[in-house]
Design a protein around this motif. Structure first.
Motif, PDB file in Angstrom:
ATOM      1  N   GLY A   1     -14.194 -39.004  27.677  1.00 37.84           N
ATOM      2  CA  GLY A   1     -14.183 -38.918  26.231  1.00 37.84           C
ATOM      3  C   GLY A   1     -12.813 -38.743  25.618  1.00 37.84           C
ATOM      4  N   GLU A   2     -11.753 -38.741  26.413  1.00 33.39           N
ATOM      5  CA  GLU A   2     -10.398 -38.573  25.903  1.00 33.39           C
ATOM      6  C   GLU A   2      -9.702 -39.927  25.778  1.00 33.39           C
ATOM      7  OE1 GLU A   2      -8.945 -35.836  24.920  1.00 33.39           O
ATOM      8  OE2 GLU A   2     -10.502 -34.424  25.545  1.00 33.39           O
ATOM      9  N   CYS A   3      -8.655 -39.963  24.980  1.00 32.43           N
ATOM     10  CA  CYS A   3      -7.811 -41.150  24.921  1.00 32.43           C
ATOM     11  C   CYS A   3      -6.836 -41.076  26.093  1.00 32.43           C
ATOM     12  CB  CYS A   3      -7.058 -41.223  23.606  1.00 32.43           C
ATOM     13  SG  CYS A   3      -5.933 -42.659  23.515  1.00 32.43           S
ATOM     14  N   LEU A   4      -6.835 -42.079  26.936  1.00 27.80           N
ATOM     15  CA  LEU A   4      -6.003 -42.093  28.137  1.00 27.80           C
ATOM     16  C   LEU A   4      -4.852 -43.075  27.943  1.00 27.80           C
ATOM     17  CD1 LEU A   4      -5.556 -41.142  31.048  1.00 27.80           C
ATOM     18  CD2 LEU A   4      -7.062 -43.012  31.795  1.00 27.80           C
TER      19      LEU A   4
ATOM     20  N   GLY B   1       0.464 -36.770  19.965  1.00 30.97           N
ATOM     21  CA  GLY B   1      -0.933 -36.350  19.990  1.00 30.97           C
ATOM     22  C   GLY B   1      -1.927 -37.469  20.112  1.00 30.97           C
ATOM     23  N   LEU B   2      -1.484 -38.623  20.650  1.00 29.73           N
ATOM     24  CA  LEU B   2      -2.367 -39.782  20.705  1.00 29.73           C
ATOM     25  C   LEU B   2      -3.163 -39.881  21.996  1.00 29.73           C
ATOM     26  CD1 LEU B   2      -0.092 -42.480  19.036  1.00 29.73           C
ATOM     27  CD2 LEU B   2      -1.875 -41.066  18.012  1.00 29.73           C
ATOM     28  N   GLY B   3      -2.943 -38.964  22.942  1.00 34.99           N
ATOM     29  CA  GLY B   3      -3.722 -39.025  24.167  1.00 34.99           C
ATOM     30  C   GLY B   3      -3.090 -38.247  25.301  1.00 34.99           C
ATOM     31  N   MET B   4      -3.667 -38.440  26.511  1.00 35.57           N
ATOM     32  CA  MET B   4      -3.199 -37.791  27.727  1.00 35.57           C
ATOM     33  C   MET B   4      -2.684 -38.866  28.676  1.00 35.57           C
ATOM     34  SD  MET B   4      -6.664 -35.503  28.096  1.00 35.57           S
ATOM     35  CE  MET B   4      -6.202 -34.689  29.619  1.00 35.57           C
ATOM     36  N   ALA B   5      -1.705 -38.500  29.523  1.00 39.48           N
ATOM     37  CA  ALA B   5      -1.133 -39.463  30.460  1.00 39.48           C
ATOM     38  C   ALA B   5      -0.990 -38.825  31.839  1.00 39.48           C
ATOM     39  CB  ALA B   5       0.230 -39.947  29.964  1.00 39.48           C
ATOM     40  N   ILE B   6      -1.257 -39.617  32.876  1.00 43.02           N
ATOM     41  CA  ILE B   6      -1.058 -39.187  34.260  1.00 43.02           C
ATOM     42  C   ILE B   6       0.242 -39.822  34.743  1.00 43.02           C
ATOM     43  CG2 ILE B   6      -2.061 -39.010  36.549  1.00 43.02           C
ATOM     44  CD1 ILE B   6      -3.670 -37.703  34.242  1.00 43.02           C
ATOM     45  N   LEU B   7       1.197 -38.962  35.125  1.00 37.88           N
ATOM     46  CA  LEU B   7       2.547 -39.429  35.446  1.00 37.88           C
ATOM     47  C   LEU B   7       3.035 -38.824  36.752  1.00 37.88           C
ATOM     48  CD1 LEU B   7       4.127 -38.698  31.951  1.00 37.88           C
ATOM     49  CD2 LEU B   7       3.443 -40.943  32.761  1.00 37.88           C
TER      50      LEU B   7
ATOM     51  N   LEU C   1       8.537 -43.313  29.447  1.00 39.88           N
ATOM     52  CA  LEU C   1       9.079 -42.827  28.170  1.00 39.88           C
ATOM     53  C   LEU C   1       8.115 -43.131  27.026  1.00 39.88           C
ATOM     54  CD1 LEU C   1      11.320 -41.638  26.400  1.00 39.88           C
ATOM     55  CD2 LEU C   1      12.404 -43.906  26.402  1.00 39.88           C
ATOM     56  N   GLN C   2       7.520 -44.320  27.049  1.00 41.66           N
ATOM     57  CA  GLN C   2       6.558 -44.676  26.011  1.00 41.66           C
ATOM     58  C   GLN C   2       5.322 -43.776  26.088  1.00 41.66           C
ATOM     59  OE1 GLN C   2       6.210 -48.689  27.505  1.00 41.66           O
ATOM     60  NE2 GLN C   2       7.323 -49.541  25.742  1.00 41.66           N
ATOM     61  N   ALA C   3       4.863 -43.521  27.317  1.00 38.54           N
ATOM     62  CA  ALA C   3       3.685 -42.670  27.482  1.00 38.54           C
ATOM     63  C   ALA C   3       3.934 -41.271  26.945  1.00 38.54           C
ATOM     64  CB  ALA C   3       3.291 -42.610  28.963  1.00 38.54           C
TER      65      ALA C   3
ATOM     66  N   CYS D   1      -0.414 -34.241  34.769  1.00 38.00           N
ATOM     67  CA  CYS D   1      -1.029 -34.673  33.516  1.00 38.00           C
ATOM     68  C   CYS D   1      -0.172 -34.177  32.362  1.00 38.00           C
ATOM     69  CB  CYS D   1      -2.447 -34.125  33.393  1.00 38.00           C
ATOM     70  SG  CYS D   1      -3.260 -34.608  31.834  1.00 38.00           S
ATOM     71  N   ALA D   2       0.203 -35.083  31.483  1.00 40.50           N
ATOM     72  CA  ALA D   2       0.953 -34.726  30.280  1.00 40.50           C
ATOM     73  C   ALA D   2       0.005 -34.779  29.082  1.00 40.50           C
ATOM     74  CB  ALA D   2       2.118 -35.699  30.073  1.00 40.50           C
ATOM     75  N   LEU D   3      -0.009 -33.695  28.303  1.00 41.89           N
ATOM     76  CA  LEU D   3      -0.853 -33.648  27.113  1.00 41.89           C
ATOM     77  C   LEU D   3      -0.130 -32.851  26.020  1.00 41.89           C
ATOM     78  CD1 LEU D   3      -3.784 -31.149  27.833  1.00 41.89           C
ATOM     79  CD2 LEU D   3      -1.904 -31.499  29.398  1.00 41.89           C
ATOM     80  N   HIS D   4      -0.543 -33.081  24.802  1.00 41.94           N
ATOM     81  CA  HIS D   4       0.098 -32.395  23.673  1.00 41.94           C
ATOM     82  C   HIS D   4      -0.091 -30.889  23.820  1.00 41.94           C
ATOM     83  CE1 HIS D   4       0.869 -31.123  19.515  1.00 41.94           C
ATOM     84  NE2 HIS D   4       1.618 -32.224  19.436  1.00 41.94           N
ATOM     85  N   LYS D   5       0.913 -30.132  23.405  1.00 40.24           N
ATOM     86  CA  LYS D   5       0.881 -28.678  23.586  1.00 40.24           C
ATOM     87  C   LYS D   5      -0.302 -28.032  22.867  1.00 40.24           C
ATOM     88  CE  LYS D   5       4.053 -27.670  19.734  1.00 40.24           C
ATOM     89  NZ  LYS D   5       3.051 -26.987  18.918  1.00 40.24           N
ATOM     90  N   ASP D   6      -0.808 -28.672  21.822  1.00 46.85           N
ATOM     91  CA  ASP D   6      -1.940 -28.108  21.084  1.00 46.85           C
ATOM     92  C   ASP D   6      -3.287 -28.695  21.513  1.00 46.85           C
ATOM     93  OD1 ASP D   6      -0.251 -26.501  19.572  1.00 46.85           O
ATOM     94  OD2 ASP D   6       0.099 -28.083  18.086  1.00 46.85           O
TER      95      ASP D   6
END
Length: 305
Positions: free
Chosen positions: A192-195, A238-244, A229-231, A171-176
Motif C-alpha cells: 500500500g505504499e508508494c515505492l 515525501g513521495l515514497g520509500m526507496a530500497i537502496l 540521487l533521484q530516489a 530503506c530510505a523514507l521521509h523522516k515524518d
C-alpha cells in the motif's frame, strides 16, 4: 691492459679528500685514521695507473687527471645517491602509481572517500581513478590497464583474482513517515505504499521484485528512476520509500531522510579484482587494507542501526 680494480672505499676516500682538501678531513668523514686514508689513496693510484695528488708546500694538490677523474666520480655518485633515495621512497611507499577502475556505485562516492584517507599518507603517489560499467572493469583488470578493479561479476571469471564484499540494503523514507519509528522495515511494510525503485534491469530492483511477488506484497504505486540521487530526492519530498545500497543511501540521504535496515536481505556482492597471478604492489596493498577498513566500518554501522 686489464681494467683497474676500484673498491668502494678507495673511491670514497678520494672523493672526501677532493672535497675536504686534506687527508685529515677525509679521515674524519670516514670515521677512520689518517694512515688508512693515505693507504687507500696509494692503492687507488696504483690500480688506476696515474698520480692523483702532489704535495706542494705541505699540502695535497690534485693533478689535472685527478680533477677529470673526480668529475666522473661525482656524476656516478649523484646517480648512486639518486638510486638509494628512490629505493627508500619505494620502500616507504612515497612513489609509484596506482590505477583503479570501479563501477559507478563505488567509483563515484565510496572510493573517493577511501582516497581522502589514502592520499595524505602517500602524497607523492600518482593515482588514477576511472569509472566504467562492471564488464569494462573486468577487461581493464585482465589487460592490466589498471592495478585494482571493483565490479559486480555475473559469474566466476578465472582470468582475475578476486575478494568478495557484500552490501546489505537499506530503506530510505521521509523522516515524518509513520514507519520511520520502526527499527527495521520489512517487505510487508511496503504494501500500500508508494515505492521508488530503479529500472527493471537493476540487480537490486530484480531482487526486490522477486521478493514482492513471492510474498504477494503489492505497493500502491511505483516511481521508477535511474539514479540513487533521484530516489533520495523523491523520498525527501515525501513521495515514497526507496530500497537502496548503504553507500548511495548515506551519500545522498541527509536532511529529511531516515535510513532503516531492510528485511529480507537484498544485498548484493561486489568483487575487488586484481590481475591473475600478478603480485600487488606495496602501494596497492596499502589501498586494499584501507578499503577493507572502510567497508568494515560501513557494515558495522548497518548492523548497529
Amino acid at each position: 691492459m686489464p681494467k683497474p680494480y676500484l673498491s668502494d672505499r678507495q673511491i670514497v676516500a678520494f672523493k672526501h679528500v677532493m672535497e675536504c682538501g686534506t687527508v685529515s678531513g677525509a679521515a674524519q668523514r670516514m670515521l677512520t685514521a689518517q694512515p688508512g686514508v693515505t693507504r687507500l689513496l696509494k692503492q687507488l693510484e696504483h690500480d688506476i695507473g696515474f698520480t692523483l695528488f702532489e704535495r706542494q708546500r705541505g699540502r695535497l694538490v690534485p693533478t689535472p687527471e685527478a680533477r677529470l677523474f673526480y668529475r666522473e666520480v661525482a656524476r656516478v655518485w649523484t646517480g648512486n645517491e639518486h638510486l638509494k633515495e628512490t629505493a627508500r621512497r619505494i620502500r616507504d611507499r612515497e612513489v609509484g602509481g596506482l590505477r583503479i577502475s570501479a563501477m559507478p556505485l563505488l567509483g563515484l562516492v565510496f572510493i573517493p572517500d577511501v582516497l581522502a584517507d589514502f592520499v595524505p599518507v602517500h602524497p607523492d603517489a600518482n593515482i588514477e581513478l576511472s569509472t566504467y560499467r562492471s564488464e569494462q572493469v573486468v577487461e581493464e583488470v585482465i589487460t592490466q590497464r589498471c592495478d585494482l578493479g571493483f565490479a559486480i561479476l555475473a559469474e566466476n571469471d578465472d582470468r582475475v583474482d578476486r575478494e568478495t564484499f557484500r552490501l546489505e540494503s537499506l530503506c530510505a523514507l521521509h523522516k515524518d513517515h509513520p514507519l520511520a519509528v520502526k527499527e527495521t522495515i520489512t517487505l510487508a511494510d511496503l504494501a500500500g505504499e508508494c515505492l521508488i525503485c530503479f529500472e527493471t534491469h537493476d540487480p537490486l530492483r530484480m531482487a526486490l521484485d522477486r521478493s514482492l511477488d513471492r510474498e504477494d506484497v503489492r505497493p500502491r504505486q511505483r516511481l521508477e528512476v535511474s539514479l540513487a540521487l533521484q530516489a533520495i530526492r523523491l523520498v525527501r519530498h515525501g513521495l515514497g520509500m526507496a530500497i537502496l545500497d548503504p553507500i548511495s543511501a548515506r551519500a545522498f540521504g541527509s536532511d529529511g531522510v531516515t535510513l532503516r535496515p531492510f528485511s529480507p536481505s537484498l544485498g548484493e556482492d561486489f568483487a575487488l579484482l586484481t590481475p591473475r597471478d600478478q603480485p600487488a604492489s606495496r602501494l596497492a596493498q596499502d589501498f586494499i587494507a584501507l578499503f577493507r577498513r572502510h567497508h568494515a566500518r560501513l557494515t558495522a554501522t548497518d548492523d548497529n542501526r
